[in-house]
Design a protein around this motif. Sequence first.
Motif, PDB file in Angstrom:
ATOM      1  N   LYS A 114       0.819  -1.212   0.000  1.00 39.68           N
ATOM      2  CA  LYS A 114       0.000   0.000   0.000  1.00 39.68           C
ATOM      3  C   LYS A 114       0.855   1.266   0.000  1.00 39.68           C
ATOM      4  O   LYS A 114       0.451   2.300  -0.535  1.00 39.68           O
ATOM      5  N   GLY A 115       2.028   1.187   0.599  1.00 39.05           N
ATOM      6  CA  GLY A 115       2.922   2.345   0.623  1.00 39.05           C
ATOM      7  C   GLY A 115       3.452   2.714  -0.744  1.00 39.05           C
ATOM      8  O   GLY A 115       3.970   3.817  -0.950  1.00 39.05           O
ATOM      9  N   PHE A 116       3.332   1.785  -1.701  1.00 36.50           N
ATOM     10  CA  PHE A 116       3.777   2.027  -3.070  1.00 36.50           C
ATOM     11  C   PHE A 116       2.585   2.160  -4.024  1.00 36.50           C
ATOM     12  O   PHE A 116       2.754   2.093  -5.251  1.00 36.50           O
ATOM     13  N   ASP A 117       1.402   2.325  -3.441  1.00 35.89           N
ATOM     14  CA  ASP A 117       0.172   2.495  -4.227  1.00 35.89           C
ATOM     15  C   ASP A 117      -0.018   1.360  -5.233  1.00 35.89           C
ATOM     16  O   ASP A 117      -0.347   1.584  -6.412  1.00 35.89           O
ATOM     17  N   THR A 118       0.197   0.131  -4.774  1.00 35.77           N
ATOM     18  CA  THR A 118       0.065  -0.998  -5.682  1.00 35.77           C
ATOM     19  C   THR A 118      -0.491  -2.210  -4.952  1.00 35.77           C
ATOM     20  O   THR A 118      -0.704  -2.186  -3.742  1.00 35.77           O
ATOM     21  N   THR A 119      -0.744  -3.255  -5.712  1.00 33.31           N
ATOM     22  CA  THR A 119      -1.157  -4.556  -5.186  1.00 33.31           C
ATOM     23  C   THR A 119      -0.340  -5.614  -5.908  1.00 33.31           C
ATOM     24  O   THR A 119       0.308  -5.336  -6.934  1.00 33.31           O
ATOM     25  N   ALA A 120      -0.396  -6.850  -5.403  1.00 33.39           N
ATOM     26  CA  ALA A 120       0.338  -7.927  -6.058  1.00 33.39           C
ATOM     27  C   ALA A 120      -0.148  -8.126  -7.493  1.00 33.39           C
ATOM     28  O   ALA A 120       0.666  -8.270  -8.424  1.00 33.39           O
ATOM     29  N   GLU A 121      -1.451  -8.112  -7.705  1.00 33.10           N
ATOM     30  CA  GLU A 121      -1.972  -8.345  -9.047  1.00 33.10           C
ATOM     31  C   GLU A 121      -1.571  -7.243 -10.022  1.00 33.10           C
ATOM     32  O   GLU A 121      -1.253  -7.510 -11.184  1.00 33.10           O
ATOM     33  N   LYS A 122      -1.585  -6.001  -9.558  1.00 31.43           N
ATOM     34  CA  LYS A 122      -1.141  -4.916 -10.432  1.00 31.43           C
ATOM     35  C   LYS A 122       0.341  -5.080 -10.769  1.00 31.43           C
ATOM     36  O   LYS A 122       0.763  -4.883 -11.918  1.00 31.43           O
ATOM     37  N   SER A 123       1.137  -5.444  -9.767  1.00 21.10           N
ATOM     38  CA  SER A 123       2.574  -5.618  -9.998  1.00 21.10           C
ATOM     39  C   SER A 123       2.838  -6.746 -10.990  1.00 21.10           C
ATOM     40  O   SER A 123       3.720  -6.642 -11.850  1.00 21.10           O
ATOM     41  N   PHE A 124       2.078  -7.844 -10.881  1.00 20.95           N
ATOM     42  CA  PHE A 124       2.239  -8.940 -11.837  1.00 20.95           C
ATOM     43  C   PHE A 124       1.861  -8.502 -13.249  1.00 20.95           C
ATOM     44  O   PHE A 124       2.523  -8.875 -14.231  1.00 20.95           O
ATOM     45  N   ALA A 125       0.803  -7.718 -13.362  1.00 22.76           N
ATOM     46  CA  ALA A 125       0.400  -7.225 -14.677  1.00 22.76           C
ATOM     47  C   ALA A 125       1.481  -6.339 -15.273  1.00 22.76           C
ATOM     48  O   ALA A 125       1.794  -6.427 -16.475  1.00 22.76           O
ATOM     49  N   ASP A 126       2.072  -5.475 -14.440  1.00 25.99           N
ATOM     50  CA  ASP A 126       3.159  -4.621 -14.911  1.00 25.99           C
ATOM     51  C   ASP A 126       4.370  -5.463 -15.310  1.00 25.99           C
ATOM     52  O   ASP A 126       5.010  -5.205 -16.338  1.00 25.99           O
ATOM     53  N   LEU A 127       4.701  -6.472 -14.490  1.00 30.59           N
ATOM     54  CA  LEU A 127       5.834  -7.336 -14.803  1.00 30.59           C
ATOM     55  C   LEU A 127       5.645  -8.021 -16.151  1.00 30.59           C
ATOM     56  O   LEU A 127       6.576  -8.076 -16.972  1.00 30.59           O
ATOM     57  N   ALA A 128       4.454  -8.544 -16.398  1.00 22.89           N
ATOM     58  CA  ALA A 128       4.177  -9.225 -17.666  1.00 22.89           C
ATOM     59  C   ALA A 128       4.387  -8.285 -18.854  1.00 22.89           C
ATOM     60  O   ALA A 128       4.963  -8.681 -19.883  1.00 22.89           O
TER      61      ALA A 128
END
Length: 300
Positions: A114-128
């Motif tokens: 939350k401190g980075f304004d993200t979630t695991a699913e958003k991060s995975f989408a960005d990684l992909a």
Amino acid sequence: MKFPTHVNIHEVCPRDGWQRYHQLLPTDIKISLIKSMIDYGCNEIELGVFSKIPKLTRQYQDMEALASAILPYAEERGVKITSLVNDYEDARRSLDLGISNVSCFLSVSEEFAKGFDTTAEKSFADLAAIAKLPDVNVTLALGAVFGSPFGDETPVSRSIAYARRGIELGASVIGLADSAGMAAPDQIRSTLCVFLDSFSPSQLSIHLHDTEGFGMANAYAALECGITDFDTSLGAMGGCPVIPNAKGNIATEDFVNLLDKLGIANDVDLDKCVAASLAMSRRIGNPVISAKAELAKVQQ
């Protein structure tokens, strides 16, 4: 378990080390200090962070100038330049400046994310999406693997699942971070043993903080497990801006001193590394924190 024969040093002082430093550092001083880090023989340098979050980028408004000055100097000396990115757009900015080795952040702790304004699913989408960019090399930087400072659980099973998914999506390396410096050596060993059942040492790197004073003991435990890639910070500078009372990374000079005493090959000239740490302390007014630099200062 056997020690590795050679260890790779990823110098993260320009990013993790300076990110919460109270004073904005002039670009020319940054360039001079980063070149001194290259000169002591580190294998990689994390130049900075690309993000839209002001508290993360306060010290990095000059990334274009830094990249322009540092990339040619590093290339001539065979040193890899990396960056930390928060999302796909940040990775594009990094690539546009010529930095193709990016670490994509993903927190194992939901509260930390939350401190980075993200979630695991958003991060995975960005990684992909990032992994599909041309000529990019991606490390999945898993935060809070060894515990969350916000009290939520970070089970090893989740870290393993995230790491496997990261490799499937295109990451080549999984970075395991003790973001809050909460781990002790037994936890380092037990966690790494689980990871090494699924990944080779060459697929893993480790990022340690010294918050509770176990940083170097934890590094020793990781060496016992055969880990060969370590993030370190010159002068033990560092600390995450979203973690209360965060402390710095393990000091590059102290870790290299440990490697030298154990007979583990590395590419760092320890005397030059200590000199760079003391010079940085003088130039930016940061206190000498590392044991090796403090000893050298007393002996001067």
